[in-house]
Each structure stands twice: as C-alpha cells, then as structure tokens.
Design a protein around this motif. Structure first.
Motif, PDB file in Angstrom:
ATOM      1  N   HIS A   1       0.871  -1.189   0.000  1.00 50.64           N
ATOM      2  CA  HIS A   1       0.000   0.000   0.000  1.00 50.64           C
ATOM      3  C   HIS A   1       0.893   1.220   0.000  1.00 50.64           C
ATOM      4  N   ARG A   2       0.565   2.146  -0.848  1.00 50.56           N
ATOM      5  CA  ARG A   2       1.277   3.430  -0.853  1.00 50.56           C
ATOM      6  C   ARG A   2       0.294   4.499  -0.458  1.00 50.56           C
TER       7      ARG A   2
ATOM      8  N   SER B   1       4.747   2.218   7.648  1.00 47.91           N
ATOM      9  CA  SER B   1       5.161   3.397   8.414  1.00 47.91           C
ATOM     10  C   SER B   1       4.481   3.438   9.769  1.00 47.91           C
ATOM     11  N   ARG B   2       3.155   3.211   9.747  1.00 45.77           N
ATOM     12  CA  ARG B   2       2.401   3.222  11.002  1.00 45.77           C
ATOM     13  C   ARG B   2       2.864   2.092  11.925  1.00 45.77           C
ATOM     14  N   ALA B   3       3.151   0.934  11.350  1.00 50.67           N
ATOM     15  CA  ALA B   3       3.591  -0.210  12.145  1.00 50.67           C
ATOM     16  C   ALA B   3       4.901   0.086  12.870  1.00 50.67           C
ATOM     17  N   LEU B   4       5.845   0.705  12.171  1.00 47.78           N
ATOM     18  CA  LEU B   4       7.136   1.004  12.790  1.00 47.78           C
ATOM     19  C   LEU B   4       6.998   2.053  13.884  1.00 47.78           C
ATOM     20  N   THR B   5       6.108   2.996  13.665  1.00 45.44           N
ATOM     21  CA  THR B   5       5.853   4.007  14.698  1.00 45.44           C
ATOM     22  C   THR B   5       5.234   3.363  15.937  1.00 45.44           C
ATOM     23  N   LEU B   6       4.250   2.514  15.728  1.00 46.18           N
ATOM     24  CA  LEU B   6       3.600   1.827  16.849  1.00 46.18           C
ATOM     25  C   LEU B   6       4.571   0.904  17.575  1.00 46.18           C
ATOM     26  N   HIS B   7       5.426   0.248  16.801  1.00 50.26           N
ATOM     27  CA  HIS B   7       6.432  -0.633  17.399  1.00 50.26           C
ATOM     28  C   HIS B   7       7.381   0.168  18.286  1.00 50.26           C
TER      29      HIS B   7
ATOM     30  N   VAL C   1      11.032  -2.991   5.136  1.00 47.05           N
ATOM     31  CA  VAL C   1      12.413  -2.707   4.719  1.00 47.05           C
ATOM     32  C   VAL C   1      12.461  -1.403   3.932  1.00 47.05           C
ATOM     33  N   ASP C   2      11.544  -1.254   2.971  1.00 46.71           N
ATOM     34  CA  ASP C   2      11.520  -0.036   2.155  1.00 46.71           C
ATOM     35  C   ASP C   2      11.304   1.203   3.016  1.00 46.71           C
ATOM     36  N   GLU C   3      10.448   1.087   4.009  1.00 45.63           N
ATOM     37  CA  GLU C   3      10.154   2.226   4.885  1.00 45.63           C
ATOM     38  C   GLU C   3      11.379   2.606   5.701  1.00 45.63           C
ATOM     39  N   GLN C   4      12.122   1.616   6.171  1.00 46.33           N
ATOM     40  CA  GLN C   4      13.322   1.896   6.942  1.00 46.33           C
ATOM     41  C   GLN C   4      14.412   2.522   6.083  1.00 46.33           C
ATOM     42  N   VAL C   5      14.455   2.137   4.822  1.00 48.86           N
ATOM     43  CA  VAL C   5      15.433   2.722   3.900  1.00 48.86           C
ATOM     44  C   VAL C   5      15.087   4.195   3.646  1.00 48.86           C
ATOM     45  N   ARG C   6      13.780   4.455   3.462  1.00 46.31           N
ATOM     46  CA  ARG C   6      13.334   5.834   3.190  1.00 46.31           C
ATOM     47  C   ARG C   6      13.474   6.715   4.409  1.00 46.31           C
ATOM     48  N   PHE C   7      13.165   6.152   5.570  1.00 46.46           N
ATOM     49  CA  PHE C   7      13.178   6.932   6.797  1.00 46.46           C
ATOM     50  C   PHE C   7      13.972   6.200   7.876  1.00 46.46           C
TER      51      PHE C   7
END
Length: 312
Positions: A7-8, A212-218, A302-308
């Motif tokens: 999802h983008r 993105s939301r998952a990493l923030t919640l984590h 992985v993509d989200e961590q690379v971007r941010f």
C-alpha cells in the motif's frame, strides 16, 4: 499464494476518503507468464493511485483442491476471504482456443455464488492473437456476472509479446499500455471512494496498518511479529526489534501462560497477506485485543526503513 500486497499512502485520507482494497486474481497455470506479468503491472498501477492491492495466484492453490472443488482447503478459504473483503477484483488470464484458462475456470467454479456481489470487476487477458479478445465478452464476463459482479468494465486483451518481463518490473508495449491503463481508469471510477471519519482517533485502526504506522507503533511499544517461513535463514533479512515466530509455534509463544500482555497491540507480517492473516486470526482467538497485519509485509517494512532511517 499471494505474490504481494502493498500500500502506498497518498493524499486521499486528507480529502476525507480512503482508497479501495483490490484483489488481482492471476488465472495463469504457471507463476511466470505473460498473464502473471500483466497482473503485476496492474498491481503497480493501482498502488500508485493509493489503493491497497492483494495479488492472488491461482496456480499456487493445490491442484487437488481445484479439481475436487474443495472449498474447505486453507488456501481457498483465504482467497475467498480476501475477495469478500475487496471493493473490486481484477482478473487476468491467458486465452487459449478462445477460452480463458482451465485453472481460472476451476477457481471460479469453487467460489461462492455471490463471491463478486457488490464489487466492480475488470477482466484482462493475454494471448497470441488479437482474435482472442472476444473470449472476454462471450466467455469470461457471463461467469463473472453470474457470481454477482455489480459492474464489469470493458476489458482488454494484450498480446503475449507486448508484456515484457524484467527482473524488477513489468513493461507493456505502448499500445498495450494504453489499452490496459484505459481499463484501469474506468475500473477505478467504478470503485469510487468510501467516506471515513477523519476525526477518528489514531488508535481507531482498520484490519491492517501501513509499514510506516507499524514502525511508529512498534517504537511506542507494540509487538512486531515476523512469521515468514524463511525468517531464520541467514540471508532472509530482519526488521530490528521484531520477534521471529514460526506459524506453527504461535500458540506456544502467545497462548496459555504467555508473558505477552494481551492488551498490547500485536502487528504481524509475512511476505504477503495470506501468510499473516491466519496468524492474526489465531492471535485474536487467543485473546489479544488489537491484532493487525502490516500491509506489504516484510518488504514494505524494509523499504520504509530505507526511506526513513529514523524508523530504525
């Protein structure tokens, strides 16, 4: 069975609406084919518009389940559930002797009689000749209509040679790209948008969350669970802080006298939606109050961590 689910997020939430959940059914008997490539192209185009897309590969369902019409087969149950949750369905199939594929026919035969009720449908095909295009209208469309499709947009048939399969992307020849994009444009109009309450609190989630939301919640204390079958292999990669648990060990780790707090959100990811959904359901059955799948699974994280990098 699912090739991918990503999802983008776009600006649709700011406009007070959300984009659709779309299932793309791959009716090819083999996983690497022009029809499978066309399905990947469709997935990328719809995701670029902000939709959540689940790619469902009929060729990975047990042949015996398809031949015997076993609606209780685990993969069939998951596929039916995802289609039921979708706002629209795109079907891709190879056309041979002026008929859609046998594996797609077997899959459609096993679906409930109202599987497509209330949904928009878009049929797409690949073939060796433009002569095969009539099979969409005279062979496939009537079957889709009999399964309750509320609106079937005019489809398109592209030549096999016009689908270029590359390691990282799928490209269509210019004429084929124009035809498919036109179908998808009409399909998206048929999907429409669903109003949402933009004043809802941040913890008022749907059945899944973005990477993105998952990493923030984590980072804020949610439990992130990696249930990929290859997660423990040296070259599988990892998400920092994620707990690696085999799907067969979920009850042992999270059930009974587990030390995990059932009130703390649990975020589950695999390589695709079909891998994490059964685990999420099991965790809910074990009493965990807030269980969500991570849209796009491992690769999206992985993509989200690379971007941010701040998400690390």
């Amino acid at each position: 069975m699912a090739i991918g689910c990503r999802h983008r997020s776009g600006e649709c939430l700011l406009k007070g609406s959300k984009m659709a959940l779309v299932s793309v059914v791959v009716g090819s008997p083999v996983g690497f084919s022009a029809s499978a490539g066309l399905a990947s192209y469709v997935q990328n185009k719809l995701e670029a518009s902000g939709h959540t897309v689940v790619l469902l590969d009929a060729s990975t369902i047990s042949p015996s389940a398809l031949v015997l019409g076993d609606s209780a087969d685990d993969d069939v149950v998951e596929l039916v559930g995802l289609i039921a949750a979708s706002d629209g369905v795109v079907v891709t199939t190879p056309i041979q002797t002026n008929a859609y594929s046998g594996v797609l026919k077997s899959l459609l035969d096993i679906l409930p009689s109202d599987a497509f009720a209330g949904k928009a449908l878009a049929p797409l095909a690949t073939g060796g000749s433009a002569f095969h295009a009539s099979a969409l209208d005279y062979s496939l469309a009537p079957v889709l209509r009999s399964l309750g499709a509320r609106h079937i947009v005019s489809g398109a048939c592209v030549l096999d040679r016009d689908v270029e399969l590359h390691p990282c992307e799928v490209r269509l020849a210019h004429e084929a790209e124009f035809a498919v994009d036109s179908v998808l444009g009409t399909f998206e109009s048929a999907l429409g948008t669903v109003p949402v309450d933009i004043t809802a609190p941040e913890n008022d989630w749907t059945r899944s969350v973005s990477a993105s939301r998952a990493l923030t919640l984590h980072r804020d204390g949610a439990v992130l669970v990696d249930v990929r079958s290859n997660a423990q292999q040296p070259d599988a990669g990892t998400i920092e802080g994620a707990i690696i648990v085999s799907k067969n060990d979920i009850e042992d780790r999270f059930g009974g006298e587990s030390t995990f707090d059932r009130a703390v959100p649990v975020l589950v990811f695999c390589n695709g939606a079909l891998g994490s959904r059964p685990v999420a359901l099991r965790l809910e059955a074990l009493g965990y109050r807030t269980v969500r799948q991570v849209r796009g699974g491992f690769q999206a994280l992985v993509d989200e961590q690379v971007r941010f990098p701040s998400h690390r």
